[in-house]
Write a protein that holds these residues in place. Structure first.
Motif, PDB file in Angstrom:
ATOM      1  N   MET A 333       0.847  -1.196   0.000  1.00 36.79           N
ATOM      2  CA  MET A 333       0.000   0.000   0.000  1.00 36.79           C
ATOM      3  C   MET A 333       0.880   1.242   0.000  1.00 36.79           C
ATOM      4  O   MET A 333       1.558   1.546   0.984  1.00 36.79           O
ATOM      5  N   VAL A 334       0.891   1.934  -1.125  1.00 38.97           N
ATOM      6  CA  VAL A 334       1.702   3.133  -1.280  1.00 38.97           C
ATOM      7  C   VAL A 334       1.268   4.223  -0.299  1.00 38.97           C
ATOM      8  O   VAL A 334       2.066   5.074   0.114  1.00 38.97           O
ATOM      9  N   ALA A 335       0.021   4.197   0.131  1.00 42.12           N
ATOM     10  CA  ALA A 335      -0.484   5.212   1.046  1.00 42.12           C
ATOM     11  C   ALA A 335       0.317   5.256   2.343  1.00 42.12           C
ATOM     12  O   ALA A 335       0.403   6.307   2.999  1.00 42.12           O
ATOM     13  N   LEU A 336       0.911   4.131   2.729  1.00 45.37           N
ATOM     14  CA  LEU A 336       1.714   4.120   3.952  1.00 45.37           C
ATOM     15  C   LEU A 336       2.899   5.072   3.846  1.00 45.37           C
ATOM     16  O   LEU A 336       3.254   5.750   4.813  1.00 45.37           O
ATOM     17  N   ILE A 411      -3.368   4.489  11.504  1.00 44.15           N
ATOM     18  CA  ILE A 411      -2.615   5.726  11.784  1.00 44.15           C
ATOM     19  C   ILE A 411      -3.094   6.356  13.090  1.00 44.15           C
ATOM     20  O   ILE A 411      -2.300   6.978  13.815  1.00 44.15           O
ATOM     21  N   GLY A 412      -4.364   6.172  13.440  1.00 42.52           N
ATOM     22  CA  GLY A 412      -4.846   6.686  14.713  1.00 42.52           C
ATOM     23  C   GLY A 412      -4.154   6.012  15.886  1.00 42.52           C
ATOM     24  O   GLY A 412      -3.696   6.680  16.833  1.00 42.52           O
ATOM     25  N   MET A 413      -4.064   4.676  15.845  1.00 37.52           N
ATOM     26  CA  MET A 413      -3.391   3.955  16.923  1.00 37.52           C
ATOM     27  C   MET A 413      -1.902   4.297  16.980  1.00 37.52           C
ATOM     28  O   MET A 413      -1.315   4.409  18.058  1.00 37.52           O
ATOM     29  N   ALA A 414      -1.284   4.469  15.804  1.00 38.57           N
ATOM     30  CA  ALA A 414       0.140   4.818  15.766  1.00 38.57           C
ATOM     31  C   ALA A 414       0.390   6.183  16.402  1.00 38.57           C
ATOM     32  O   ALA A 414       1.396   6.391  17.100  1.00 38.57           O
ATOM     33  N   LEU A 415      -0.513   7.126  16.160  1.00 37.57           N
ATOM     34  CA  LEU A 415      -0.357   8.455  16.761  1.00 37.57           C
ATOM     35  C   LEU A 415      -0.482   8.397  18.282  1.00 37.57           C
ATOM     36  O   LEU A 415       0.254   9.094  18.997  1.00 37.57           O
ATOM     37  N   ILE A 416      -1.404   7.579  18.770  1.00 34.67           N
ATOM     38  CA  ILE A 416      -1.538   7.438  20.226  1.00 34.67           C
ATOM     39  C   ILE A 416      -0.238   6.909  20.825  1.00 34.67           C
ATOM     40  O   ILE A 416       0.280   7.447  21.815  1.00 34.67           O
ATOM     41  N   VAL A 417       0.314   5.867  20.202  1.00 36.58           N
ATOM     42  CA  VAL A 417       1.559   5.267  20.711  1.00 36.58           C
ATOM     43  C   VAL A 417       2.703   6.274  20.643  1.00 36.58           C
ATOM     44  O   VAL A 417       3.463   6.444  21.605  1.00 36.58           O
ATOM     45  N   ASN A 418       2.829   6.980  19.522  1.00 36.65           N
ATOM     46  CA  ASN A 418       3.986   7.856  19.337  1.00 36.65           C
ATOM     47  C   ASN A 418       3.907   9.109  20.199  1.00 36.65           C
ATOM     48  O   ASN A 418       4.928   9.571  20.733  1.00 36.65           O
ATOM     49  N   PHE A 458       7.954   2.442  13.573  1.00 39.73           N
ATOM     50  CA  PHE A 458       7.750   1.054  13.972  1.00 39.73           C
ATOM     51  C   PHE A 458       6.276   0.810  14.317  1.00 39.73           C
ATOM     52  O   PHE A 458       5.681  -0.202  13.925  1.00 39.73           O
ATOM     53  N   ALA A 459       5.674   1.735  15.054  1.00 39.37           N
ATOM     54  CA  ALA A 459       4.270   1.569  15.435  1.00 39.37           C
ATOM     55  C   ALA A 459       3.363   1.606  14.215  1.00 39.37           C
ATOM     56  O   ALA A 459       2.474   0.741  14.049  1.00 39.37           O
ATOM     57  N   PHE A 460       3.571   2.576  13.336  1.00 40.78           N
ATOM     58  CA  PHE A 460       2.698   2.722  12.171  1.00 40.78           C
ATOM     59  C   PHE A 460       2.829   1.545  11.215  1.00 40.78           C
ATOM     60  O   PHE A 460       1.832   0.907  10.837  1.00 40.78           O
ATOM     61  N   ALA A 464       0.282  -1.565  10.662  1.00 46.83           N
ATOM     62  CA  ALA A 464      -0.234  -1.754   9.301  1.00 46.83           C
ATOM     63  C   ALA A 464       0.002  -3.193   8.834  1.00 46.83           C
ATOM     64  O   ALA A 464      -0.885  -3.826   8.246  1.00 46.83           O
ATOM     65  N   GLY A 465       1.201  -3.705   9.084  1.00 48.01           N
ATOM     66  CA  GLY A 465       1.492  -5.089   8.711  1.00 48.01           C
ATOM     67  C   GLY A 465       0.588  -6.070   9.429  1.00 48.01           C
ATOM     68  O   GLY A 465       0.100  -7.042   8.827  1.00 48.01           O
TER      69      GLY A 465
END
Length: 471
Positions: A333-336, A411-418, A458-460, A464-465
């Motif tokens: 997914m190029v969007a990543l 991306i929402g969960m990744a933002l919370i973690v970061n 790493f989180a994002f 995603a993976g």
């Protein structure tokens, strides 16, 4: 009755061309160009007239505005009329460069008679051989005072102090002290209090001038002196001394040596300079530019910045290597690749906000164990709540942008973690560096940015993976 006054001659830019500064407080360009013309034509009389009565601060700005050769020509033209205290008002690189061009004999004449702290700030930048030559040309008493101040550590209270103060015995009366002050010629130009000392110059108390002037002539000094006296050790860092001025609203404080003998005084004007210098230093260190100044050369600026840019390069490679671990996921997914910088940037900015608050609190010695625990809890909660807020905002945007609800959730969960990690790193990294006796203002930025980049990527990409694997 109306009195007409002649208008001040002004040019079409709206400021007086005869003044050294324009309406914005900068050096008047017309005035400066005129001075340059006089220097080029060696018009000594015109130069002396233009520089007459100029304040040392204005003189310093003029020196910085001139070229290297013009500065030397100006100082040589003014000769004994040049006030060497102007050299304390210029960037260090300008001062050092000019003093390398001037003969030591001229410097000795210039610093003779300056306040002790001004003379020290000039002499401390000189090579030891040149400094000794200048000191040897000074009167004995002045030479000994300066040597004593120069023996104190760099950026200490002893380097900043003035050795001009008024010390009197406790058994004198107010009348005797007044008579002494009227007769004595070698007094400080300005002073705010009188120091009461014993025979060994140990401070017994101080008398503020307002209290002194309200007392009768028959009153003994020991009867009106303040015995609860705050003194500063000459070896203490100048930043510590400035903090005392700020904490206790001081105007002047005595400086004592190892034997608790009074050796000088610090005044508020010197401490304002210290506060400004220390704040400027911290800002520069946070940005990784060391002690760089506007007047530095290209080479000096390059040396100042390249070290930390190299460190940042290494940390960027580390962050990129994390991205490399998920190349297969990105291929799906190029969007990543489009959204990755958002996660890292948000974490980096949040970490920098927390780091700035922490570094300042450490610099001002505001943190004890209780405040540290409170600050850690606050910043972690702020990071977590910011993460939740921007997770919702960015999740909705990503879902609508790429028409993929799952990507919005990732991306929402990744933002919370970061953002949670950013809050934690922004406070724990400076605290850890301070505990290791490493200046947090110097190293915090690179480490905090690395943490937020690595955790963000790493989180994002990891989430995603996992999302693609499950769904």
């Amino acid at each position: 009755m109306t009195v007409d006054t002649a208008p001040t001659p002004e040019d079409d830019t709206g400021f007086d061309p005869n003044g050294v500064r324009d309406e914005d407080g900068h050096i008047n360009q017309i005035w400066l160009d005129t001075l340059r013309d006089h220097l080029a034509n060696e018009a000594s009389a015109d130069i002396i007239e233009m520089m007459a009565e100029l304040h040392p601060a204005d003189m310093g700005d003029v020196l910085e505005a001139l070229g290297r050769g013009e500065r030397l020509a100006l100082v040589q033209t003014l000769g004994d009329r040049f006030d060497y205290s102007a050299l304390t008002e210029v960037d260090e690189s300008v001062r050092i460069d000019l003093m390398e061009l001037l003969p030591n004999a001229d410097i000795a004449r210039g610093v003779s008679g300056l306040d002790n702290d001004d003379a020290v700030s000039i002499l401390e930048d000189m090579e030891q051989v040149d400094r000794d030559e200048v000191l040897s040309a000074l009167p004995t008493f002045e030479r000994l005072n300066l040597r004593r101040s120069l023996d104190f550590p760099d950026e200490s209270a002893g380097r900043r102090m003035s050795t001009d103060f008024i010390a009197i015995p406790p058994f004198w009366t107010v009348g005797q002290t007044i008579d002494y002050l009227r007769k004595e010629r070698d007094l400080p130009e300005e002073f705010y209090q009188i120091y009461v000392v014993d025979a060994s110059y140990t401070v017994l108390g101080t008398i503020p001038l307002d209290k002194f002037l309200r007392s009768s002539r028959q009153t003994k000094n020991e009867a009106i002196m303040n015995t609860n006296v705050l003194l500063v050790d000459a070896n203490v860092d100048q930043e510590e001394a400035a903090r005392d001025f700020e904490r206790y609203d001081l105007i002047e404080v005595g400086v004592v040596d190892e034997g608790k003998r009074l050796v000088g005084v610090l005044t508020i004007d010197d401490m304002v300079d210290v506060i400004h210098e220390e704040a400027t230093e911290d800002i520069r260190l946070l940005a990784g530019v060391g002690d760089e100044e506007i007047s530095d050369s290209v080479w000096d600026a390059l040396k100042s910045r390249s070290t930390w840019l190299f460190v940042n390069l290494l940390t960027a490679i580390l962050a990129s290597s994390v991205i490399g671990l998920f190349d297969v996921t990105i291929d799906k997914m190029v969007a990543l690749a489009v959204l990755m910088p958002i996660v890292a940037s948000m974490g980096g900015n949040a970490g920098t906000q927390t780091m700035t608050i922490t570094v300042r609190a450490l610099a001002m010695r505001e943190l004890d164990r209780r405040k540290i625990n409170r600050l850690v809890f606050r910043e972690v909660m702020v990071g977590l709540l910011n993460g939740l807020i921007f997770a919702v905002i960015m999740g909705v945007i990503a879902a609508l942008w790429f028409r993929n609800t799952g990507l919005g959730a990732v991306i929402g969960m990744a933002l919370i973690v970061n953002l949670f990690a950013a809050g934690l790193a922004g406070i724990l990294i400076p605290l850890g560096l301070a505990r290791l006796d490493i200046d947090p203002a110097v190293a915090s930025s690179a480490f905090v940015t690395t943490v937020t980049d690595v955790v963000g990527f790493f989180a994002f990409l990891g989430l995603a993976g996992l999302w693609f694997h499950l769904f």
